[in-house]
Design an enzyme around this catalytic site. Structure first.
Site, PDB file in Angstrom:
ATOM      1  CG  HIS A 309     -52.659 -92.355 -74.877  1.00 37.82           C
ATOM      2  ND1 HIS A 309     -51.457 -92.524 -75.505  1.00 37.82           N
ATOM      3  CD2 HIS A 309     -52.409 -92.308 -73.550  1.00 37.82           C
ATOM      4  CE1 HIS A 309     -50.511 -92.596 -74.578  1.00 37.82           C
ATOM      5  NE2 HIS A 309     -51.059 -92.460 -73.395  1.00 37.82           N
ATOM      6  CG  ASP A 367     -54.954 -90.756 -66.415  1.00 37.84           C
ATOM      7  OD1 ASP A 367     -54.388 -91.296 -65.467  1.00 37.84           O
ATOM      8  OD2 ASP A 367     -54.369 -90.125 -67.299  1.00 37.84           O
TER       9      ASP A 367
END
Ligand code: ACO
Length: 433
Positions: A309, A367
């Site tokens: 991320h 996710d």
């Protein structure tokens, strides 16, 4: 509860013969910012920051992330508390109005959202223009943008009341549009919203009910859906939110701005990642294939989707909650021994213990588990990003509202480091060699 930025001294920038004192500002928490607005005038130089890795482009009081620790707060409230104790509509109220609602405020808010879920009947004909095999995100980009052609009475962006009505319309109509995009895609008739159902129950019913038989919403799935919406409601100045702000900075109407956000979210590095993560788990197939797959990641042949991320350099706090929901949903309607879930758990275990991932601070993001959960709930992968856009609409519109109410707001206009040819004269085509 919004605090004005405080002065935190100055920073001195020396460039050539010029030395300039730049103000430093402190927010309520998080890193200070060096205010470079006067830098160009003083030095004749720009800053260079592709991908905005070190640039704060706005002031915001909505969401705070500490990526090193793995903290996500909406208006100060930790995401895990909101995900376990709150509801999506309550979080919508929080993001839009700054505070958790009282019981009567919540009843009024729920009532107004519930009573705006229907679409103009002519709007339904809009879907027919798409090919049946259209990706539902293509339908979302087109139809959400088209809302501005149907709701002219809330397009005056300088009128706070009209901005509020647009925000409610978007939050209320998004599930109806998303469910229609899905139904159209699979060739089933559209299902009309039901006012006695909660926001998430209603959405599930609009996706999965058929006229041929009764449909009862499974409460485990409704809870998981609501949680998924909460987990995706806002995430500070990410790519799609920045897109919405940039589009809005020119004075574009809110429906057009949200359509721009949806377009940005579609990309595989952003909202498309859970679709990619599930595809990756399917490709791996069984836990014994993981070591070979990891070797390919280390050789940089491909990325481990659902990992890493831009901001979180620790475990994504949303991923923890998402994992719990995956367990609950699989226990209720799926197979907890589902090979995909086994692959996911083993992949996570291996990656968290592997030097390559530790060194680069690559942790699972939200996710990683949302794809498995949504798949067990009955959604095809093509709908994953649609659900994300539905949930993120509140964040986008709250950020847009915040920007529109900010008197210092101006059109977004980044600069560049030009590397093309310098001025040269036009050569007629006959003389070009
Ligand atoms: N798998 C393997 N290696 C990775 C991954 C990954 N998923 N992500 C980053 N790396 C490696 C990079 O190759 C790089 O290695 P290097 O230093 O040897 O060159 C290092 O980690 C740093 O990566 P960057 O690309 O600089 O990280 P950045 O912050 O730009 O990227 C991103 C963040 C785009 C999310 C990236 O981690 C990625 O592509 N992840 C997979 C896609 C994904 O899951 N996206 C969802 C994001 S969450 C969301 O949108 C809700």
């Amino acid at each position: 509860m919004t605090e004005a930025p405080k002065s935190a001294g100055t920073a001195t920038l020396t460039y050539g013969d010029t030395s300039v004192e730049l103000p430093v500002m402190a927010g309520s928490t998080g890193p200070n910012v060096i205010d470079i607005r006067k830098m160009y005038a003083a030095t004749d130089a720009f800053t260079f920051d592709p991908g905005f890795t070190s640039t704060a482009a706005c002031e915001s009081a909505l969401t705070y992330i500490d990526g090193d620790v793995g903290t996500l707060l909406h208006r100060g409230y930790p995401i895990d508390q909101l995900a376990s104790k709150s509801s999506f509509l309550e979080v919508c109220h929080l993001l839009l109005h700054g505070e958790l609602p009282t019981a009567s405020e919540f009843a009024a808010f729920e009532n107004i959202v519930t009573r705006h879920t229907m679409l103009h009947s002519q709007f339904d004909r809009f879907f027919e223009g798409f090919r049946r095999d259209a990706h539902p995100m293509a339908i979302m980009v087109g139809t959400v943008g088209a809302l501005s052609a149907f709701y002219h009475d809330s397009l005056d962006i300088h009128d706070a009341r009209q901005r509020e009505i647009s925000a409610i319309r978007l939050i209320a109509k998004m599930p109806t549009i998303a469910a229609r995009a899905y139904k159209y895609h699979i060739g089933q008739p559209f299902v009309t919203p039901r006012n006695e159902l909660s926001y998430s129950e209603n959405f599930l019913r609009m996706c999965f009910a058929v006229p041929a038989e009764d449909y009862e919403v499974n409460p485990v799935l409704a809870k998981a859906m609501d949680r998924i919406f909460i987990l995706h409601a806002d995430h500070e100045q990410n790519a799609s939110t920045s897109t919405v702000r940039l589009a809005g900075s020119s004075g574009a109407n809110p429906f057009a701005c949200i359509a721009a956000g949806i377009a940005c979210l579609w990309g595989p590095s952003h909202g498309g990642a859970n679709e990619e993560a599930l595809n990756m788990l399917k490709e791996i197939g069984t836990p014994d294939k993981i070591p070979e797959f990891i070797e390919g990641v280390k050789a940089k042949k491909y990325k481990l989707m659902g990992f890493g991320h831009r901001v979180y350099k620790n475990y994504d706090p949303r991923a923890k909650v998402m994992k719990e929901s995956a367990d609950e949903v699989l226990a209720a309607v799926g197979d907890p021994n589902d090979p995909l879930f086994q692959v996911a758990k083993e992949l996570e275990r291996i990656a968290l213990n592997d030097e390559y991932f530790i060194e680069r601070k690559l942790f699972p993001n939200v996710d990683f588990y949302s794809g498995i959960t949504l798949s067990a709930m009955g959604f095809p992968t093509s709908m994953f990003t649609v659900l994300f856009s539905l949930a993120r609409t509140v964040g986008w519109i709250a950020q847009w509202q915040e920007m529109m109410a900010d008197p210092s707001q101006k059109i977004g206009r980044p600069r560049q480091l030009y590397t093309g040819p310098t001025e040269r004269d036009y050569v007629p085509i006959q003389q070009r060699g």
